[in-house]
Structures are given as C-alpha cells and as structure tokens.
Design an enzyme around this catalytic site. Structure first.
Site, PDB file in Angstrom:
ATOM      1  N   HIS A  94       0.985  -1.272   0.081  1.00 51.44           N
ATOM      2  CA  HIS A  94      -0.063   0.061  -0.041  1.00 51.44           C
ATOM      3  C   HIS A  94       0.859   1.208   0.042  1.00 51.44           C
ATOM      4  CE1 HIS A  94      -2.825   3.141   1.257  1.00 51.44           C
ATOM      5  NE2 HIS A  94      -3.777   2.162   1.006  1.00 51.44           N
ATOM      6  N   GLU A 166      -4.138   2.636  -7.245  1.00 53.33           N
ATOM      7  CA  GLU A 166      -4.576   3.620  -6.224  1.00 53.33           C
ATOM      8  C   GLU A 166      -3.760   4.949  -6.463  1.00 53.33           C
ATOM      9  OE1 GLU A 166      -6.590   1.770  -2.395  1.00 53.33           O
ATOM     10  OE2 GLU A 166      -4.502   2.460  -2.029  1.00 53.33           O
TER      11      GLU A 166
HETATM   12  P1  13P Z   1      -9.632   6.303   0.740  1.00 53.42           P
HETATM   13  O1  13P Z   1     -10.863   5.356  -0.007  1.00 53.42           O
HETATM   14  O2  13P Z   1     -10.135   6.681   1.903  1.00 53.42           O
HETATM   15  O3  13P Z   1      -9.570   7.289  -0.393  1.00 53.42           O
HETATM   16  O4  13P Z   1      -8.754   5.362   0.675  1.00 53.42           O
HETATM   17  C1  13P Z   1      -8.180   4.535  -0.388  1.00 53.42           C
HETATM   18  C2  13P Z   1      -7.165   3.667  -0.052  1.00 53.42           C
HETATM   19  O5  13P Z   1      -5.800   4.101   0.460  1.00 53.42           O
HETATM   20  C3  13P Z   1      -7.484   2.360   0.345  1.00 53.42           C
HETATM   21  O6  13P Z   1      -6.523   1.441   0.386  1.00 53.42           O
END
Ligand code: 13P
Length: 253
Positions: A94, A166
């Site tokens: 992550h 992401e």
């Molecule tokens: P949010 O949905 O709060 O933007 O976070 C995304 C995230 O980092 C999920 O792993």
C-alpha cells in the site's frame, strides 16, 4: 467475466468490538451480493473478524505481512501466522507503507511471492504521486511498479493476484483536493492490463483482477465499477461505515 472484488481497507481504525459490530451490521446487507466482499482489518481485529464472518460471504484480509516465515523481526507478522488463523487476503505494498515504512518494489515482490506460496490472496497496490502525474510520469511509474512487483512470477501465479491501482493523490486523506475521474482510473488500469498482456499473454491479462482505489464512495462506485477495466475497488474511508460500505458492495443491485 472477471468477478468484481470490493475490499475495505480499514487502515489503523476499529477495535475488536467495533469490528464485531460492523460485521454483524454488514452481514445481512451484503449476503446476496454476487461481488466478492473483503474486509482488510488491523491485526488485532483479525481473529474476532474471522470468527464473526464465519458462515457469511465476507472474507477477511490483513493489511501487510513479512516475507520471512519467522525470526528476529520485532513487531512483524508473517504470512504463515496469517494463514494459521484462516486469513484469506493480504494487502501488499500500500502507498502508505511504501511512503512511511520503507516498503520497496523489492520487498513488495518478496511478500507477493511468499503470500502466493502460502495460498494467501494478495492485493498489490500501485499508483503514482500527484507530481509524477503532473509531470507526465504516471504511466511509467505504474507500469514499472507493476513489473517489479510481479517479477519472477509464473502465469498461473499472476492470475491469482489482485492489483489495486491507487493514485496516491486521489486517496481521501491525502487532501490534494483532486480525485481521479472514472476515465483516469480506467485508462491507468488499461496501462497495467496491457503491460501484463505483453509479458504474460492475453489470457492472463484478461483474467487478472484490477481494482481502483482512491475516494471510492457510494456516490461514485457505480460509475467507476461499470467502466470496462475496473474490477471493483479498494475502499478506505468509506469502508468504515457498514451502511455506506454495503451500498458500495451493492452498487449493481
Ligand atoms: P480512501 O478510500 O479513503 O481514499 O482510501 C483509499 C485507500 O488508500 C484504500 O487502500
């Protein structure tokens, strides 16, 4: 047809009692979903969550693991330990771990290999920063991260991985004031899928699940998840509320 996987990432939130309450509330709301429902919870919530999600369609995941089986790694948790209590999924790489805990493409690759060898289902995160995007580097960054994460894996292993695209600038807590559009998200996921096709062939690239993560909410889930290449989401903030998370899971009903 690829399955949609909707995974909550609670990050460092919720005590065991909160987790139990959440699962009790979520269970009836998502019980008929054709989508895969996953909750990636803090280590201290894993055991309670697994117990309470037994006999439901909710799967439980961790948010990190070490690549070694055991040893002098104070504070770490191994994949074997996760597996031993029945954890199914694990988030790897992550952006918060890459940014704050020195997670590198190399450690991501090692963790991925370990998770696969144990039969854990890895959710591997890739994504660019805002300055990388603004400098036209997003595609390069995302493709490089993907290639390095998957290095040395066999076709049948790559098919078992979930990738979460992401874009760091679109994560709700980063407060750039910007969020990826469904077109941005779909385009980046296509870059990843194309690269996988180049290396592993079209069968693998057509089967690999690639989620989008970054400010997914009940209000935008349908738009995002109906895009051609987005196979569900990795949801942070909006996964902390059972009603809201259920709406995201049930975006298509
Ligand atoms: P949010 O949905 O709060 O933007 O976070 C995304 C995230 O980092 C999920 O792993």
């Amino acid at each position: 047809m690829r399955k949609k996987v909707i995974a909550g990432n609670w990050k460092m939130n919720k005590l065991p009692n909160d987790a139990i309450e959440f699962i009790t509330e979520l269970t009836p709301l998502v019980k008929n979903s054709e989508n895969e429902v996953v909750l990636c919870v803090p280590y201290t919530d894993l055991f309670y969550s697994l117990l309470h999600a037994q006999d439901t369609n909710i799967k439980i995941g961790a948010q990190n693991m070490h690549f070694e089986e055991r040893g002098a790694y104070t504070g770490e948790v191994s994949g074997e330990m996760l597996k031993s209590i029945g954890v199914e999924y694990v988030i790897i790489g992550h952006s918060e771990r890459r940014a704050y805990y020195n997670e590198t493409d190399e450690t991501v690759n090692k963790k991925l290999k370990k998770a696969l060898s144990l039969g854990l289902k890895p959710i591997v995160c890739v994504g660019e920063t805002l300055s990388q995007r603004e400098n036209g580097l997003a595609k390069d960054v995302v493709i490089t991260q993907t290639k390095l994460a998957l290095q040395g894996l066999k076709n049948e292993e790559v098919e078992k991985i979930i990738i979460a695209y992401e874009p760091i600038w679109s994560i709700s807590t980063i407060s750039t004031g910007k969020t990826a559009t469904k077109e941005d998200a779909n385009e980046a996921i296509k870059w990843i899928r194309k690269e996988i096709e180049k290396i592993y062939g079209s069968e693998v690239s057509e089967n690999v699940i690639i989620q989008y993560g970054g400010s997914v909410k009940s209000g935008n889930a349908k738009d995002l998840f109906e895009m051609s290449d987005i196979d569900g989401g990795l949801v942070g903030g909006a996964s902390l509320d059972a009603q809201e998370f259920a709406k995201i899971v049930n975006y298509n009903v």
